[in-house]
Design a protein around this motif. Sequence first.
Motif, PDB file in Angstrom:
ATOM      1  N   VAL A  59       0.825  -1.202   0.000  1.00  0.00           N
ATOM      2  CA  VAL A  59       0.000   0.000   0.000  1.00  0.00           C
ATOM      3  C   VAL A  59       0.862   1.256   0.000  1.00  0.00           C
ATOM      4  CG1 VAL A  59      -1.775   1.291   1.237  1.00  0.00           C
ATOM      5  CG2 VAL A  59      -1.815  -1.197   1.261  1.00  0.00           C
ATOM      6  N   GLY A  60       2.003   1.184   0.654  1.00  0.00           N
ATOM      7  CA  GLY A  60       2.804   2.369   0.855  1.00  0.00           C
ATOM      8  C   GLY A  60       2.388   3.030   2.154  1.00  0.00           C
ATOM      9  N   VAL A  61       3.133   3.993   2.611  1.00  0.00           N
ATOM     10  CA  VAL A  61       2.837   4.669   3.871  1.00  0.00           C
ATOM     11  C   VAL A  61       1.729   5.696   3.665  1.00  0.00           C
ATOM     12  CG1 VAL A  61       3.767   6.102   5.708  1.00  0.00           C
ATOM     13  CG2 VAL A  61       5.184   4.331   4.682  1.00  0.00           C
ATOM     14  N   MET A  62       0.653   5.517   4.389  1.00  0.00           N
ATOM     15  CA  MET A  62      -0.453   6.464   4.296  1.00  0.00           C
ATOM     16  C   MET A  62      -0.156   7.693   5.144  1.00  0.00           C
ATOM     17  SD  MET A  62      -3.658   3.842   4.606  1.00  0.00           S
ATOM     18  CE  MET A  62      -3.722   2.371   3.570  1.00  0.00           C
ATOM     19  N   PRO A  63      -0.671   8.865   4.739  1.00  0.00           N
ATOM     20  CA  PRO A  63      -0.421  10.095   5.512  1.00  0.00           C
ATOM     21  C   PRO A  63      -0.809   9.973   6.985  1.00  0.00           C
ATOM     22  CG  PRO A  63      -1.368  10.634   3.388  1.00  0.00           C
ATOM     23  CD  PRO A  63      -1.420   9.140   3.503  1.00  0.00           C
ATOM     24  N   VAL A  64      -1.935   9.294   7.271  1.00  0.00           N
ATOM     25  CA  VAL A  64      -2.362   9.182   8.661  1.00  0.00           C
ATOM     26  C   VAL A  64      -1.379   8.341   9.469  1.00  0.00           C
ATOM     27  CG1 VAL A  64      -3.820   7.114   8.376  1.00  0.00           C
ATOM     28  CG2 VAL A  64      -4.369   8.799  10.143  1.00  0.00           C
ATOM     29  N   GLU A  65      -0.739   7.366   8.833  1.00  0.00           N
ATOM     30  CA  GLU A  65       0.277   6.571   9.525  1.00  0.00           C
ATOM     31  C   GLU A  65       1.449   7.451   9.939  1.00  0.00           C
ATOM     32  OE1 GLU A  65      -0.123   2.149   7.473  1.00  0.00           O
ATOM     33  OE2 GLU A  65       1.127   3.650   6.509  1.00  0.00           O
ATOM     34  N   THR A  66       1.896   8.288   9.020  1.00  0.00           N
ATOM     35  CA  THR A  66       3.013   9.188   9.312  1.00  0.00           C
ATOM     36  C   THR A  66       2.653  10.159  10.427  1.00  0.00           C
ATOM     37  OG1 THR A  66       3.757   9.067   7.008  1.00  0.00           O
ATOM     38  CG2 THR A  66       4.578  10.903   8.332  1.00  0.00           C
ATOM     39  N   CYS A  77       3.765   2.560  12.696  1.00  0.00           N
ATOM     40  CA  CYS A  77       2.312   2.645  12.710  1.00  0.00           C
ATOM     41  C   CYS A  77       1.792   2.025  11.423  1.00  0.00           C
ATOM     42  CB  CYS A  77       1.843   4.099  12.821  1.00  0.00           C
ATOM     43  SG  CYS A  77       0.034   4.295  12.687  1.00  0.00           S
ATOM     44  N   VAL A  78       0.888   1.091  11.550  1.00  0.00           N
ATOM     45  CA  VAL A  78       0.251   0.446  10.393  1.00  0.00           C
ATOM     46  C   VAL A  78      -1.236   0.727  10.457  1.00  0.00           C
ATOM     47  CG1 VAL A  78      -0.343  -1.740   9.288  1.00  0.00           C
ATOM     48  CG2 VAL A  78       1.971  -1.392  10.186  1.00  0.00           C
ATOM     49  N   SER A  79      -1.772   1.346   9.400  1.00  0.00           N
ATOM     50  CA  SER A  79      -3.201   1.596   9.312  1.00  0.00           C
ATOM     51  C   SER A  79      -3.753   0.871   8.092  1.00  0.00           C
ATOM     52  CB  SER A  79      -3.476   3.102   9.183  1.00  0.00           C
ATOM     53  OG  SER A  79      -4.833   3.334   8.872  1.00  0.00           O
ATOM     54  N   THR A  80      -4.870   0.193   8.267  1.00  0.00           N
ATOM     55  CA  THR A  80      -5.535  -0.398   7.115  1.00  0.00           C
ATOM     56  C   THR A  80      -6.237   0.731   6.360  1.00  0.00           C
ATOM     57  OG1 THR A  80      -7.730  -0.768   8.072  1.00  0.00           O
ATOM     58  CG2 THR A  80      -6.013  -2.391   8.580  1.00  0.00           C
ATOM     59  N   GLY A 304       3.134   6.380  27.143  1.00  0.00           N
ATOM     60  CA  GLY A 304       4.545   6.081  26.922  1.00  0.00           C
ATOM     61  C   GLY A 304       4.874   4.604  26.903  1.00  0.00           C
ATOM     62  N   ILE A 305       3.852   3.732  27.013  1.00  0.00           N
ATOM     63  CA  ILE A 305       4.144   2.297  27.039  1.00  0.00           C
ATOM     64  C   ILE A 305       4.092   1.669  25.648  1.00  0.00           C
ATOM     65  CG2 ILE A 305       3.146   2.133  29.347  1.00  0.00           C
ATOM     66  CD1 ILE A 305       0.822   0.565  28.093  1.00  0.00           C
ATOM     67  N   VAL A 306       3.515   2.386  24.674  1.00  0.00           N
ATOM     68  CA  VAL A 306       3.293   1.806  23.345  1.00  0.00           C
ATOM     69  C   VAL A 306       4.417   2.171  22.388  1.00  0.00           C
ATOM     70  CG1 VAL A 306       1.738   1.730  21.351  1.00  0.00           C
ATOM     71  CG2 VAL A 306       0.796   1.877  23.673  1.00  0.00           C
ATOM     72  N   SER A 307       4.961   1.174  21.707  1.00  0.00           N
ATOM     73  CA  SER A 307       6.012   1.423  20.722  1.00  0.00           C
ATOM     74  C   SER A 307       5.534   1.234  19.290  1.00  0.00           C
ATOM     75  CB  SER A 307       7.215   0.507  20.982  1.00  0.00           C
ATOM     76  OG  SER A 307       6.826  -0.849  20.953  1.00  0.00           O
ATOM     77  N   GLY A 308       4.450   0.466  19.105  1.00  0.00           N
ATOM     78  CA  GLY A 308       3.918   0.246  17.764  1.00  0.00           C
ATOM     79  C   GLY A 308       2.404   0.257  17.778  1.00  0.00           C
ATOM     80  N   LEU A 309       1.810   0.695  16.652  1.00  0.00           N
ATOM     81  CA  LEU A 309       0.352   0.803  16.561  1.00  0.00           C
ATOM     82  C   LEU A 309      -0.145   0.146  15.283  1.00  0.00           C
ATOM     83  CD1 LEU A 309      -2.405   2.052  17.462  1.00  0.00           C
ATOM     84  CD2 LEU A 309      -1.738   4.122  16.186  1.00  0.00           C
ATOM     85  N   ILE A 310      -1.150  -0.721  15.415  1.00  0.00           N
ATOM     86  CA  ILE A 310      -1.838  -1.313  14.266  1.00  0.00           C
ATOM     87  C   ILE A 310      -3.309  -0.979  14.430  1.00  0.00           C
ATOM     88  CG2 ILE A 310      -2.374  -3.422  12.998  1.00  0.00           C
ATOM     89  CD1 ILE A 310       0.207  -4.638  14.068  1.00  0.00           C
ATOM     90  N   ILE A 311      -3.885  -0.275  13.459  1.00  0.00           N
ATOM     91  CA  ILE A 311      -5.205   0.332  13.641  1.00  0.00           C
ATOM     92  C   ILE A 311      -5.986   0.307  12.336  1.00  0.00           C
ATOM     93  CG2 ILE A 311      -4.234   2.620  13.132  1.00  0.00           C
ATOM     94  CD1 ILE A 311      -6.180   3.806  15.201  1.00  0.00           C
ATOM     95  N   ASP A 312      -7.310   0.218  12.428  1.00  0.00           N
ATOM     96  CA  ASP A 312      -8.094   0.277  11.196  1.00  0.00           C
ATOM     97  C   ASP A 312      -8.181   1.723  10.718  1.00  0.00           C
ATOM     98  OD1 ASP A 312     -11.104   1.406  11.527  1.00  0.00           O
ATOM     99  OD2 ASP A 312     -10.497   0.451  13.399  1.00  0.00           O
ATOM    100  N   LEU A 319      -8.787   9.100  15.390  1.00  0.00           N
ATOM    101  CA  LEU A 319      -7.718   9.357  16.357  1.00  0.00           C
ATOM    102  C   LEU A 319      -6.890  10.560  15.939  1.00  0.00           C
ATOM    103  CD1 LEU A 319      -5.925   8.589  18.774  1.00  0.00           C
ATOM    104  CD2 LEU A 319      -4.790   6.907  17.304  1.00  0.00           C
ATOM    105  N   ASP A 320      -6.570  10.638  14.664  1.00  0.00           N
ATOM    106  CA  ASP A 320      -5.761  11.746  14.159  1.00  0.00           C
ATOM    107  C   ASP A 320      -6.495  13.073  14.341  1.00  0.00           C
ATOM    108  OD1 ASP A 320      -3.337  12.629  12.885  1.00  0.00           O
ATOM    109  OD2 ASP A 320      -4.499  12.965  11.057  1.00  0.00           O
ATOM    110  N   ALA A 321      -7.807  13.065  14.153  1.00  0.00           N
ATOM    111  CA  ALA A 321      -8.601  14.286  14.275  1.00  0.00           C
ATOM    112  C   ALA A 321      -8.704  14.771  15.718  1.00  0.00           C
ATOM    113  CB  ALA A 321     -10.002  14.051  13.705  1.00  0.00           C
ATOM    114  N   LEU A 322      -8.509  13.866  16.682  1.00  0.00           N
ATOM    115  CA  LEU A 322      -8.563  14.265  18.088  1.00  0.00           C
ATOM    116  C   LEU A 322      -7.402  15.169  18.477  1.00  0.00           C
ATOM    117  CD1 LEU A 322      -9.561  10.919  19.896  1.00  0.00           C
ATOM    118  CD2 LEU A 322     -11.007  12.928  19.502  1.00  0.00           C
TER     119      LEU A 322
END
Length: 324
Positions: A59-66, A77-80, A304-312, A319-322
Amino acid sequence: MSESDEELMVRAAWYYYVGGLNQELTASRLGLTRARVNKMLAEARETGLVSISIDHQRVGVMPVETSLHERFGLDFCVSTPAFGFEAMKADDELRKQIAFRAVGVAAANHLKRLLEENDPITVGTGWGRTIEQMTLQLAGVRAPHARFISMMGSLTANNAYNPFEVVHSLARRTGGEGFFLPVPFIADSVEDRKVLVSQRSVVKAMEIARSASVCFISAGELTERSLLRLQGMISRADLDSLHAAGAVGDTNGIFFDDLGRQVAHDLNDRTIALGFEELKQLKVILLVAGAEKAVAARALLRSGIVSGLIIDGDAALTLDALGP
């Protein structure tokens, strides 16, 4: 094939194979004809893009992932792709099932790579429907030297997302070993918790959990529709008192406020699980499925406990809009 054509093909594959949309709905979401979608899906199979799972890396890196990667200082960060549930007017249960399955596929792909690249490896797990989907989507990997350990006590109900069942399923699918905490999710009292965690079998399991190479957790919202309430693990009175204490979500039965701090509450004193200070010593991957989890996810990311995120994708946009 141009980059834009390849991205369209990947999105079509996600909508059709993972999301469960038919070709007509997939075409509508992409603004394409059904004939072109049919051709793309056939080409996706022929080129190997679609096999047991969908290769998110194409897919490539999506803007929201960045955006999320940089905002919360994540390793990755991986977003579907977003399914656009509001525009689809999908019913609530269908929306949740699609989100769970999408994140489950992405998480299974990531776990598969970890198992293939690290031997031996100890993997910690939480509980819930998103974690359950990760186990269901994991296939085609043998890891006899892998160890899987639950990071929390077990539930009384025998559900597929129970920590014990999650560990057992992962061990069975990979040929590895499974370990779990032989104690309840929440002790009846603080005194009971002290007795339980002092047992030799529990001490050994906790030692394994603290040595995990990586652990997968999920975030739960604190509403009447949250899994904890639906399973009867907390009462309405508990929910009200947790809100009064400032809690906005939980992970592994640990309740936290909007800044990701464990709240002062009796349930936190009785929950049997690795605490935040212990999780900070590990590589923690957060799985988020569903836009309703966005507030809890942001709080947990602030901890501060999370190092990686996988999200729909829909949850990622919410989340980004928050904001930070």
